[in-house]
Write an enzyme that holds these catalytic residues in place. Structure first.
Site, PDB file in Angstrom:
ATOM      1  N   HIS A   5      -3.703  26.276  60.073  1.00 11.92           N
ATOM      2  CA  HIS A   5      -4.676  25.383  59.425  1.00 11.92           C
ATOM      3  C   HIS A   5      -5.931  25.239  60.289  1.00 11.92           C
ATOM      4  O   HIS A   5      -6.333  24.130  60.653  1.00 11.92           O
ATOM      5  CB  HIS A   5      -4.044  24.001  59.158  1.00 11.92           C
ATOM      6  CG  HIS A   5      -4.785  23.224  58.108  1.00 11.92           C
ATOM      7  ND1 HIS A   5      -4.184  22.351  57.242  1.00 11.92           N
ATOM      8  CD2 HIS A   5      -6.111  23.176  57.788  1.00 11.92           C
ATOM      9  CE1 HIS A   5      -5.079  21.798  56.445  1.00 11.92           C
ATOM     10  NE2 HIS A   5      -6.263  22.288  56.761  1.00 11.92           N
ATOM     11  N   GLU A  48       3.336  20.961  57.107  1.00 15.52           N
ATOM     12  CA  GLU A  48       2.682  21.395  58.360  1.00 15.52           C
ATOM     13  C   GLU A  48       3.043  20.441  59.480  1.00 15.52           C
ATOM     14  O   GLU A  48       3.168  19.237  59.232  1.00 15.52           O
ATOM     15  CB  GLU A  48       1.161  21.430  58.159  1.00 15.52           C
ATOM     16  CG  GLU A  48       0.749  22.466  57.114  1.00 15.52           C
ATOM     17  CD  GLU A  48      -0.763  22.477  56.832  1.00 15.52           C
ATOM     18  OE1 GLU A  48      -1.501  21.724  57.485  1.00 15.52           O
ATOM     19  OE2 GLU A  48      -1.184  23.234  55.947  1.00 15.52           O
TER      20      GLU A  48
HETATM   21  P1  NAD Z   1     -15.362  21.665  46.550  1.00 14.35           P
HETATM   22  O1  NAD Z   1     -15.021  20.330  45.992  1.00 14.35           O
HETATM   23  O2  NAD Z   1     -16.771  21.964  46.912  1.00 14.35           O
HETATM   24  O3  NAD Z   1     -14.856  22.803  45.555  1.00 14.35           O
HETATM   25  C1  NAD Z   1     -13.624  22.784  44.929  1.00 14.35           C
HETATM   26  C2  NAD Z   1     -13.772  23.500  43.595  1.00 14.35           C
HETATM   27  O4  NAD Z   1     -12.465  23.623  42.998  1.00 14.35           O
HETATM   28  C3  NAD Z   1     -14.640  22.716  42.598  1.00 14.35           C
HETATM   29  O5  NAD Z   1     -15.672  23.535  42.097  1.00 14.35           O
HETATM   30  C4  NAD Z   1     -13.672  22.316  41.493  1.00 14.35           C
HETATM   31  O6  NAD Z   1     -14.251  22.288  40.207  1.00 14.35           O
HETATM   32  C5  NAD Z   1     -12.645  23.431  41.606  1.00 14.35           C
HETATM   33  N1  NAD Z   1     -11.364  23.091  40.979  1.00 14.35           N
HETATM   34  C6  NAD Z   1     -10.786  21.865  40.849  1.00 14.35           C
HETATM   35  N2  NAD Z   1      -9.641  21.974  40.158  1.00 14.35           N
HETATM   36  C7  NAD Z   1      -9.517  23.282  39.833  1.00 14.35           C
HETATM   37  C8  NAD Z   1      -8.528  24.008  39.102  1.00 14.35           C
HETATM   38  N3  NAD Z   1      -7.466  23.410  38.559  1.00 14.35           N
HETATM   39  N4  NAD Z   1      -8.699  25.350  38.987  1.00 14.35           N
HETATM   40  C9  NAD Z   1      -9.778  25.980  39.520  1.00 14.35           C
HETATM   41  N5  NAD Z   1     -10.758  25.329  40.197  1.00 14.35           N
HETATM   42  C10 NAD Z   1     -10.608  24.005  40.346  1.00 14.35           C
HETATM   43  O7  NAD Z   1     -14.411  21.827  47.819  1.00 14.35           O
HETATM   44  P2  NAD Z   1     -14.524  22.935  48.975  1.00 14.35           P
HETATM   45  O8  NAD Z   1     -15.341  22.410  50.094  1.00 14.35           O
HETATM   46  O9  NAD Z   1     -14.867  24.248  48.381  1.00 14.35           O
HETATM   47  O10 NAD Z   1     -13.009  22.917  49.514  1.00 14.35           O
HETATM   48  C11 NAD Z   1     -11.928  23.253  48.677  1.00 14.35           C
HETATM   49  C12 NAD Z   1     -10.630  22.844  49.354  1.00 14.35           C
HETATM   50  O11 NAD Z   1     -10.411  23.665  50.496  1.00 14.35           O
HETATM   51  C13 NAD Z   1     -10.658  21.422  49.933  1.00 14.35           C
HETATM   52  O12 NAD Z   1     -10.376  20.448  48.964  1.00 14.35           O
HETATM   53  C14 NAD Z   1      -9.588  21.481  50.993  1.00 14.35           C
HETATM   54  O13 NAD Z   1      -8.335  21.129  50.455  1.00 14.35           O
HETATM   55  C15 NAD Z   1      -9.572  22.962  51.399  1.00 14.35           C
HETATM   56  N6  NAD Z   1     -10.086  23.142  52.773  1.00 14.35           N
HETATM   57  C16 NAD Z   1      -9.280  23.719  53.695  1.00 14.35           C
HETATM   58  C17 NAD Z   1      -9.744  23.907  54.976  1.00 14.35           C
HETATM   59  C18 NAD Z   1      -8.898  24.573  56.032  1.00 14.35           C
HETATM   60  O14 NAD Z   1      -9.027  24.238  57.191  1.00 14.35           O
HETATM   61  N7  NAD Z   1      -8.065  25.519  55.689  1.00 14.35           N
HETATM   62  C19 NAD Z   1     -11.029  23.464  55.337  1.00 14.35           C
HETATM   63  C20 NAD Z   1     -11.840  22.901  54.350  1.00 14.35           C
HETATM   64  C21 NAD Z   1     -11.364  22.742  53.058  1.00 14.35           C
END
Ligand code: NAD
Length: 329
Positions: free
Chosen positions: A295, A276
């Site tokens: 993003h 990105e």
């Molecule tokens: P979170 O930690 O609350 O949830 C992540 C979930 O993924 C957890 O329940 C975890 O057990 C699960 N997980 C981990 N490894 C896994 C696997 N191999 N297979 C399946 N599930 C798995 O995090 P969240 O707040 O839900 O955010 C998730 C991700 O979204 C963040 O880490 C970030 O990278 C991304 N995000 C992107 C934006 C954006 O602007 N596009 C904004 C916020 C978050």
């Protein structure tokens, strides 16, 4: 800030993120903050320049690793400005007794709503329709619309949710309003937990082969990097719609491009990319069946304000030696 002008504030923002007026005022009362406007870890390290005043670094994109730690002798914590913290070298911080924190849950609703915005846009071609009307095509072509204008519904489709944390759970709640069948995969959640959420637990291959739409909500880790690779893409239900608002590198981007070109995947909506900002020469930028956003998943004013409030609470706790709410253990 530069090497010659080291910060005298306890809180340094590595990049130019949104900071609410209220949060700015509260941080000022706690000793102040400074903007590093750093391009990378090396730049950030130079700008901190060994200052004994810097106690907390807040970073959205700028990596924080040994390079930075070497020039921040009094650092107590690094806070990820958001949920993802794959740009922070957690192990390196741990070795030096520096805390890693994020702002869990503060932007989940924003990302979950964007995921549905992208799905609806893809299924109803809203982006294309807007351009069509603006460019005068409707006026020229008349009232009988072209075939692309006929879309599809979310109602009663099967949605595969990969990752059922803060964002995934909110996606499930919204999907309920569309009467979707929801299947989910998250190795950290047991079947009972998923069933209680209204989600049918499934192994990853099963989820991929049965879903009409798959949406990704996992962090970027060694386990999730490339989890949607060429082999996984071969096993999807033909015509799958793939939505990624998590991290670009969770998908093998070249394999996805091939699957989109071959028609194995029907369409993709992507907010995040392997690299990105996305280069305009990336084949994704020239594909009809792809919807792109820069993003912006977390970027709502409401989420921004909640995030800033969380940062203020965490800075207060860190400076007082109390465990902050977003501490990564
Ligand atoms: P979170 O930690 O609350 O949830 C992540 C979930 O993924 C957890 O329940 C975890 O057990 C699960 N997980 C981990 N490894 C896994 C696997 N191999 N297979 C399946 N599930 C798995 O995090 P969240 O707040 O839900 O955010 C998730 C991700 O979204 C963040 O880490 C970030 O990278 C991304 N995000 C992107 C934006 C954006 O602007 N596009 C904004 C916020 C978050």
């Amino acid at each position: 800030m530069s090497d010659q002008n080291v910060p005298t504030a306890p809180v340094v923002f590595a990049d130019r993120v949104y900071l609410s007026e209220k949060a700015g005022a509260e941080l000022s009362r706690m000793g102040g903050y400074a903007w590093a406007d750093a391009g990378d870890a090396f730049d950030l390290a130079g700008k901190i320049g060994g200052s004994p005043d810097v106690k907390v670094i807040v970073t959205e994109y700028v990596p924080v690793d040994e390079t930075v730690l070497n020039r921040a002798p009094a650092l107590k914590a690094v806070i990820a400005y958001g949920a993802g913290y794959d740009h922070i070298d957690v192990q390196a911080l741990k070795r030096r007794g520096v805390l890693t924190c994020n702002c869990p849950g503060e932007n989940s609703q924003a990302v979950a709503e964007l995921a549905f915005g992208l799905m609806l846009c893809l299924l109803r071609r809203i982006h294309r329709a807007d351009q069509w009307v603006r460019s005068g095509e409707w006026y020229r072509e008349g009232l009988v619309l072209p075939r692309w204008a006929s879309g599809r519904e979310l109602w009663r489709k099967t949605l595969g949710v990969i990752g059922l944390g803060n964002i995934g759970v909110r996606v499930v709640r919204i999907a309920g309003g569309f009467d979707m069948k929801i299947i989910g995969y998250d190795p950290a959640k047991n079947d009972e937990q998923l069933i209680r959420l209204g989600v049918e637990p499934a192994a990853l291959p099963d989820l991929l082969s049965r879903s009409d739409i798959v949406t990704l909500h996992v962090p970027l880790t060694p386990d999730t990097e490339g989890m949607i690779d060429a082999a996984a893409l071969k096993s999807v239900k033909p015509g799958l719609i793939l939505v990624n608002t998590s991290r670009g590198r969770v998908i093998d981007e070249s394999a996805m491009i091939e699957a989109l070109q071959s028609g194995r995947i029907g369409a993709a909506a992507l907010d995040v990319f392997a690299s990105e900002p996305l280069s305009p020469s990336n084949p994704l930028a020239d594909m009809e069946n792809v919807l792109l956003s820069p993003h912006l998943g977390a970027l709502t004013r409401e989420a921004g304000d909640r995030l800033c409030d969380s940062i203020v609470r965490q800075v207060r706790d860190i400076l007082k030696g109390r465990p902050p709410e977003g501490l990564i253990r």
